[in-house]
Design a protein around this motif. Structure first.
Motif, PDB file in Angstrom:
ATOM      1  N   PRO A 237       0.818  -1.232   0.000  1.00  0.00           N
ATOM      2  CA  PRO A 237       0.000   0.000   0.000  1.00  0.00           C
ATOM      3  C   PRO A 237       0.840   1.264   0.000  1.00  0.00           C
ATOM      4  N   GLY A 238       2.015   1.216   0.629  1.00  0.00           N
ATOM      5  CA  GLY A 238       2.891   2.394   0.609  1.00  0.00           C
ATOM      6  C   GLY A 238       3.355   2.728  -0.788  1.00  0.00           C
ATOM      7  N   ILE A 239       3.690   1.693  -1.567  1.00  0.00           N
ATOM      8  CA  ILE A 239       4.104   1.911  -2.962  1.00  0.00           C
ATOM      9  C   ILE A 239       2.948   2.479  -3.778  1.00  0.00           C
ATOM     10  N   CYS A 240       1.766   1.907  -3.578  1.00  0.00           N
ATOM     11  CA  CYS A 240       0.597   2.373  -4.352  1.00  0.00           C
ATOM     12  C   CYS A 240       0.244   3.816  -3.999  1.00  0.00           C
ATOM     13  N   ILE A 241       0.265   4.138  -2.709  1.00  0.00           N
ATOM     14  CA  ILE A 241      -0.086   5.502  -2.293  1.00  0.00           C
ATOM     15  C   ILE A 241       0.951   6.492  -2.821  1.00  0.00           C
ATOM     16  N   ALA A 242       2.223   6.088  -2.810  1.00  0.00           N
ATOM     17  CA  ALA A 242       3.263   6.979  -3.353  1.00  0.00           C
ATOM     18  C   ALA A 242       3.007   7.271  -4.824  1.00  0.00           C
TER      19      ALA A 242
ATOM     20  N   LEU B   8      -0.561  -8.223   8.405  1.00  0.00           N
ATOM     21  CA  LEU B   8      -0.230  -8.676   7.038  1.00  0.00           C
ATOM     22  C   LEU B   8      -1.478  -8.684   6.152  1.00  0.00           C
ATOM     23  N   SER B   9      -2.539  -9.296   6.667  1.00  0.00           N
ATOM     24  CA  SER B   9      -3.755  -9.428   5.856  1.00  0.00           C
ATOM     25  C   SER B   9      -4.356  -8.075   5.534  1.00  0.00           C
ATOM     26  N   VAL B  10      -4.438  -7.211   6.560  1.00  0.00           N
ATOM     27  CA  VAL B  10      -5.076  -5.899   6.357  1.00  0.00           C
ATOM     28  C   VAL B  10      -4.284  -5.057   5.348  1.00  0.00           C
ATOM     29  N   PHE B  11      -2.971  -4.967   5.560  1.00  0.00           N
ATOM     30  CA  PHE B  11      -2.156  -4.127   4.677  1.00  0.00           C
ATOM     31  C   PHE B  11      -2.114  -4.673   3.253  1.00  0.00           C
ATOM     32  N   PHE B  12      -2.001  -6.003   3.124  1.00  0.00           N
ATOM     33  CA  PHE B  12      -1.947  -6.567   1.771  1.00  0.00           C
ATOM     34  C   PHE B  12      -3.286  -6.401   1.063  1.00  0.00           C
ATOM     35  N   GLY B  13      -4.376  -6.546   1.838  1.00  0.00           N
ATOM     36  CA  GLY B  13      -5.697  -6.319   1.254  1.00  0.00           C
ATOM     37  C   GLY B  13      -5.832  -4.892   0.747  1.00  0.00           C
ATOM     38  N   ILE B  14      -5.398  -3.929   1.575  1.00  0.00           N
ATOM     39  CA  ILE B  14      -5.445  -2.516   1.141  1.00  0.00           C
ATOM     40  C   ILE B  14      -4.574  -2.314  -0.108  1.00  0.00           C
ATOM     41  N   GLY B  15      -3.398  -2.958  -0.097  1.00  0.00           N
ATOM     42  CA  GLY B  15      -2.498  -2.821  -1.241  1.00  0.00           C
ATOM     43  C   GLY B  15      -3.101  -3.354  -2.532  1.00  0.00           C
ATOM     44  N   ILE B  16      -3.760  -4.502  -2.459  1.00  0.00           N
ATOM     45  CA  ILE B  16      -4.376  -5.078  -3.659  1.00  0.00           C
ATOM     46  C   ILE B  16      -5.518  -4.199  -4.156  1.00  0.00           C
TER      47      ILE B  16
ATOM     48  N   GLN C 192      -7.278  -0.416  -8.222  1.00  0.00           N
ATOM     49  CA  GLN C 192      -7.801   0.917  -8.546  1.00  0.00           C
ATOM     50  C   GLN C 192      -6.861   1.643  -9.505  1.00  0.00           C
ATOM     51  N   ILE C 193      -5.561   1.518  -9.251  1.00  0.00           N
ATOM     52  CA  ILE C 193      -4.587   2.185 -10.121  1.00  0.00           C
ATOM     53  C   ILE C 193      -4.616   1.603 -11.534  1.00  0.00           C
ATOM     54  N   GLN C 194      -4.716   0.264 -11.617  1.00  0.00           N
ATOM     55  CA  GLN C 194      -4.697  -0.393 -12.928  1.00  0.00           C
ATOM     56  C   GLN C 194      -5.927  -0.051 -13.759  1.00  0.00           C
TER      57      GLN C 194
ATOM     58  N   SER D  98      -7.400   2.894 -13.553  1.00  0.00           N
ATOM     59  CA  SER D  98      -7.474   4.349 -13.692  1.00  0.00           C
ATOM     60  C   SER D  98      -7.041   4.757 -15.101  1.00  0.00           C
ATOM     61  N   PRO D  99      -7.444   5.934 -15.579  1.00  0.00           N
ATOM     62  CA  PRO D  99      -7.058   6.373 -16.938  1.00  0.00           C
ATOM     63  C   PRO D  99      -5.601   6.755 -17.071  1.00  0.00           C
ATOM     64  N   ASN D 100      -4.876   6.809 -15.955  1.00  0.00           N
ATOM     65  CA  ASN D 100      -3.459   7.182 -16.016  1.00  0.00           C
ATOM     66  C   ASN D 100      -2.653   6.091 -16.711  1.00  0.00           C
ATOM     67  N   GLY D 101      -2.090   6.394 -17.859  1.00  0.00           N
ATOM     68  CA  GLY D 101      -1.364   5.391 -18.631  1.00  0.00           C
ATOM     69  C   GLY D 101       0.000   5.071 -18.090  1.00  0.00           C
ATOM     70  N   ASN D 102       0.389   5.746 -17.011  1.00  0.00           N
ATOM     71  CA  ASN D 102       1.731   5.566 -16.468  1.00  0.00           C
ATOM     72  C   ASN D 102       1.796   4.447 -15.441  1.00  0.00           C
ATOM     73  N   GLN D 103       0.651   3.771 -15.174  1.00  0.00           N
ATOM     74  CA  GLN D 103       0.649   2.787 -14.112  1.00  0.00           C
ATOM     75  C   GLN D 103       1.184   1.432 -14.549  1.00  0.00           C
ATOM     76  N   SER D 104       1.452   1.264 -15.860  1.00  0.00           N
ATOM     77  CA  SER D 104       1.913  -0.028 -16.374  1.00  0.00           C
ATOM     78  C   SER D 104       3.209  -0.455 -15.694  1.00  0.00           C
ATOM     79  N   GLY D 105       3.246  -1.709 -15.230  1.00  0.00           N
ATOM     80  CA  GLY D 105       4.456  -2.225 -14.614  1.00  0.00           C
ATOM     81  C   GLY D 105       4.496  -2.088 -13.111  1.00  0.00           C
ATOM     82  N   LEU D 106       3.506  -1.426 -12.529  1.00  0.00           N
ATOM     83  CA  LEU D 106       3.504  -1.263 -11.078  1.00  0.00           C
ATOM     84  C   LEU D 106       3.332  -2.603 -10.365  1.00  0.00           C
ATOM     85  N   ASP D 107       2.619  -3.535 -11.008  1.00  0.00           N
ATOM     86  CA  ASP D 107       2.414  -4.846 -10.394  1.00  0.00           C
ATOM     87  C   ASP D 107       3.697  -5.683 -10.363  1.00  0.00           C
TER      88      ASP D 107
END
Length: 318
Positions: free
Chosen positions: A53-58, A104-112, A117-119, A121-130
């Motif tokens: 989730p920290g990576i996604c929020i960043a 672990l479960s809570v944070f990973f759930g939030i991260g997924i 949500q990012i994938q 989204s219309p932002n084309g820059n999210q490719s490769g984040l996974d």
């Protein structure tokens, strides 16, 4: 490693990846030894999953794929996770392993959820984040390796200078507190080093597998020695060897990822240790069992001969 050629090591990109994976295995193995002895094998897994989730929020806040920003996000998220574990275990009756499982479960759930949500989204820059889920060591560049060199140097120096304190903390924190050691500060410092290791290892191994490099070399080293100092060194060596083997196999074989191969190499070392460790290995135990049975049978034969000798003497006396 059929078809391996040393010429592949002449490639600068391969050299960076090789050094990065070796350093990651070294620092993971060393700091993971203390986590394993403190019965916190799940902590690495928790911190790794909490980093997502920290990576996604960043990414959501900045809109750019920047590794330094991702590291900051993962680091902050990991610190929040460790603080959450401390709060849960201190103010409730929930045990540490259950608290780590919850976090672990809570944070990973939030991260997924955030990643999905990012994938979408219309932002084309999210490719490769996974890629951070399973790692992508091939994308490692010299600045990443410089970061690993710095972090591994800090961890090696800290483990050397604070070895006595970490040793007391691992085996008897109550005794350490009685001697006046700042146990709370040492626990947070050890957790801080774990977070650093997990964060810098995510790019190479991914949030799913980075915990394996923390615990597997430590468990393997435990099979070979009873001395903590030797165990920490062995664990670091096993981790470094696993990183090197994983990189070499990945370099010489197409379409095989470096991170999972490094984890498989660490698992192979673990299997070898389980089988052939001199005192705790299965083969050593089997040999001791066979020798013990032979000794029992020899003693039984001696007793039987003695009984026969006594019986013959009685018969002769009659």
């Amino acid at each position: 490693m059929m078809g391996f050629s040393w010429s592949v090591l002449a490639d600068p990109n391969t050299q960076w990846i090789l050094m990065g994976c070796m350093l990651l295995g070294l620092m993971s193995g060393m700091i993971g030894s203390f986590a394993y002895l403190r019965k916190q094998s799940l902590i690495g897994d928790t911190l790794a999953h909490a980093a997502l989730p920290g990576i996604c929020i960043a990414f959501m806040l900045t809109g750019v794929k920047s590794l330094p920003l991702f590291f900051v996000g993962a680091f902050v998220s990991g610190l929040i996770a460790t603080y959450s574990i401390t709060v849960i275990t201190r103010y409730t009756r929930i045990k540490a392993d259950a608290a780590m499982g919850i976090v672990l479960s809570v944070f990973f759930g939030i991260g997924i959820v955030l990643l999905t949500q990012i994938q979408h989204s219309p932002n084309g820059n999210q490719s490769g984040l996974d890629k951070f889920l399973f790692g992508q060591a091939a994308s490692m560049i010299h600045s990443d390796v410089y970061l690993m060199i710095g972090v591994s140097a800090v961890i090696v120096i800290a483990c050397t200078l604070l070895f006595k304190e970490f040793k007391l903390l691992s085996f008897d924190p109550g005794f350490a507190r009685g001697l006046g050691f700042p146990v709370g500060l040492l626990e947070q410092l050890l957790m801080f080093f774990l977070v650093m290791t997990v964060v810098v290892g995510i790019q190479a191994v991914g949030v799913v597998l980075v915990a394996a490099l923390l615990i597997t070399p430590a468990v393997s080293a435990r099979y070979w020695t009873d001395r903590l100092g030797v165990m920490v060194v062995l664990s670091g060596v096993f981790g470094a060897i696993s990183g090197v083997i994983g990189t070499l196999i990945s370099t010489t074989t197409s379409n095989l990822p470096t991170g999972p191969l490094s984890v498989l190499a660490a698992t192979t070392v673990f299997g070898f240790s389980v089988l052939f460790a001199p005192r705790r290995g299965i083969c050593a135990k089997a040999i001791r069992q066979i020798r013990g049975n032979e000794a029992i049978r020899a003693a039984e034969r001696v007793r039987e001969m003695q009984r026969q000798d006594v019986r013959l003497r009685k018969e002769e006396s009659l």
